[in-house]
Design an enzyme around this catalytic site. Structure first.
Site, PDB file in Angstrom:
ATOM      1  N   ASN A   1      33.333  43.389  37.862  1.00  0.00           N
ATOM      2  CA  ASN A   1      34.008  44.671  38.065  1.00  0.00           C
ATOM      3  C   ASN A   1      34.150  45.321  36.696  1.00  0.00           C
ATOM      4  OD1 ASN A   1      35.658  46.799  38.622  1.00  0.00           O
ATOM      5  ND2 ASN A   1      37.428  45.588  39.275  1.00  0.00           N
TER       6      ASN A   1
ATOM      7  N   LYS B   1      35.136  48.162  36.006  1.00  0.00           N
ATOM      8  CA  LYS B   1      36.243  49.141  35.937  1.00  0.00           C
ATOM      9  C   LYS B   1      35.723  50.417  35.253  1.00  0.00           C
ATOM     10  CE  LYS B   1      39.433  45.336  36.278  1.00  0.00           C
ATOM     11  NZ  LYS B   1      40.728  44.753  35.968  1.00  0.00           N
TER      12      LYS B   1
ATOM     13  N   HIS C   1      41.743  46.873  45.454  1.00  0.00           N
ATOM     14  CA  HIS C   1      42.021  46.273  44.142  1.00  0.00           C
ATOM     15  C   HIS C   1      43.456  46.613  43.744  1.00  0.00           C
ATOM     16  CE1 HIS C   1      41.902  45.470  39.857  1.00  0.00           C
ATOM     17  NE2 HIS C   1      40.851  44.694  40.104  1.00  0.00           N
TER      18      HIS C   1
ATOM     19  N   GLU D   1      44.678  47.566  41.077  1.00  0.00           N
ATOM     20  CA  GLU D   1      44.813  48.819  40.307  1.00  0.00           C
ATOM     21  C   GLU D   1      44.796  50.021  41.247  1.00  0.00           C
ATOM     22  OE1 GLU D   1      41.677  47.912  37.509  1.00  0.00           O
ATOM     23  OE2 GLU D   1      42.937  46.286  36.750  1.00  0.00           O
TER      24      GLU D   1
ATOM     25  N   GLU E   1      43.521  37.830  43.624  1.00  0.00           N
ATOM     26  CA  GLU E   1      43.771  38.254  42.243  1.00  0.00           C
ATOM     27  C   GLU E   1      45.265  38.452  42.042  1.00  0.00           C
ATOM     28  OE1 GLU E   1      40.015  40.240  40.418  1.00  0.00           O
ATOM     29  OE2 GLU E   1      41.244  41.789  41.302  1.00  0.00           O
TER      30      GLU E   1
ATOM     31  N   GLY F   1      43.740  41.140  33.500  1.00  0.00           N
ATOM     32  CA  GLY F   1      43.680  41.808  32.203  1.00  0.00           C
ATOM     33  C   GLY F   1      44.700  41.317  31.200  1.00  0.00           C
TER      34      GLY F   1
ATOM     35  N   SER G   1      41.667  37.252  34.562  1.00  0.00           N
ATOM     36  CA  SER G   1      41.439  36.603  33.261  1.00  0.00           C
ATOM     37  C   SER G   1      40.450  35.440  33.336  1.00  0.00           C
ATOM     38  CB  SER G   1      42.770  36.165  32.638  1.00  0.00           C
ATOM     39  OG  SER G   1      43.583  37.300  32.391  1.00  0.00           O
TER      40      SER G   1
HETATM   41  P1  13P Z   1      40.178  40.639  34.250  1.00  0.00           P
HETATM   42  O1  13P Z   1      39.062  39.649  34.442  1.00  0.00           O
HETATM   43  O2  13P Z   1      39.932  41.592  33.121  1.00  0.00           O
HETATM   44  O3  13P Z   1      41.509  39.956  34.201  1.00  0.00           O
HETATM   45  O4  13P Z   1      40.197  41.563  35.561  1.00  0.00           O
HETATM   46  C1  13P Z   1      40.204  40.966  36.811  1.00  0.00           C
HETATM   47  C2  13P Z   1      39.967  41.998  37.831  1.00  0.00           C
HETATM   48  O5  13P Z   1      40.787  42.840  38.091  1.00  0.00           O
HETATM   49  C3  13P Z   1      38.664  41.981  38.509  1.00  0.00           C
HETATM   50  O6  13P Z   1      38.681  42.843  39.584  1.00  0.00           O
END
Ligand code: 13P
Length: 253
Positions: free
Chosen positions: A9, A11, A95, A97, A164, A170, A209
């Protein structure tokens, strides 16, 4: 045995040039028959480019979001129908976010999941609790509510679930592998209870992470069949190392 699926992803990252360089490098690393399924979810701006570069390759294209309506007055949105038209095969739905920064409700996530199936896409349904919810002992309650809402109309196509935990995304602080395993086991049991044998075909990813250094600890867990990777997926070599950890082929770094 379910084939693991490892998804990147990106982002809101990468210019077209960066995306193109990345994809060519990844194709070089992956070869003709990777031992796990790989999915790249670029920004919308790079989707058409990625569709062209990945055409005929073993790497699948995914989108980070999609609108359930086929078309219409939805300024700024891209529909599942348009994604399917581009050759996209996977779409991330719900997601954290999207849920937390853009106010997506459980009901809207359910619409997206159903629309993904309607247009022949495989949803990657994200579920996970916040730190407060975990500390309050509500982690499963929250995940179960998200599952129940998103799958209220049934399981009408292939599905990937990404567990997640919000606090692990993150932050550089992943979940404890045992906690991820416990949650994945409960998700699997819930799926089988509600959908019978079809629930056994759903692949469950861990996300939050994931890095090359810790990927193996998650990808060897009995109820985890893949990973959804953010930050570490931005580098093709790191992403490939994570994918190899899912295959059981531990490279020798
Ligand atoms: P990170 O791997 O940067 O923690 O992000 C995870 C994520 O949100 C994948 O969709």
């Amino acid at each position: 045995m379910l084939k693991p699926v490892v998804a990147a992803n990106w982002k809101m990252h990468k210019t077209l040039k960066e995306a193109e360089d990345y994809l060519h490098r990844l194709l070089e690393l992956v070869g003709a028959e990777p031992p796990v399924e790989l999915v790249i979810c670029p920004s919308f701006t790079a989707l058409a480019l990625a569709a062209r570069v990945l055409a005929g390759s073993p790497i699948a294209l995914g989108a980070q979001n999609g609108h359930p309506q086929k078309e219409g007055a939805f300024t700024g949105e891209v529909s599942m129908h348009q994604l399917a038209d581009l050759g996209v095969r996977y779409v991330i739905c719900g997601h954290s976010e999207r849920r937390h920064l853009f106010g997506e409700t459980d009901a809207f996530v359910a619409e997206k999941v159903n629309a993904a199936w309607a247009y022949g896409l495989t949803p990657i349904l994200c579920v996970g609790e916040t730190l407060e919810e975990r500390r309050a002992g509500q982690a499963w309650e929250v995940v179960e509510r998200q599952l129940r809402a998103a799958l209220a109309d049934g399981l009408s196509g292939p599905l990937v679930i990404a567990y997640e935990p919000v606090w692990a995304i993150g932050t550089g602080v992943p979940a404890q592998p045992q906690d991820a395993q416990d949650m994945a086991r409960r998700i699997r049991a819930w799926l089988v209870e509600h959908f019978g044998a079809a629930g056994k075909d759903v692949r469950i990813q861990y996300g939050g992470s994931v890095k090359p250094e810790n990927a193996h600890a998650f990808l060897r867990l009995p109820d985890i069949q893949g990973a959804l990777v953010g930050g570490a997926s931005l580098d093709p070599d790191a992403f490939w190392r994570i994918a190899l950890a899912a295959s059981g082929d531990r490279p020798s770094w």
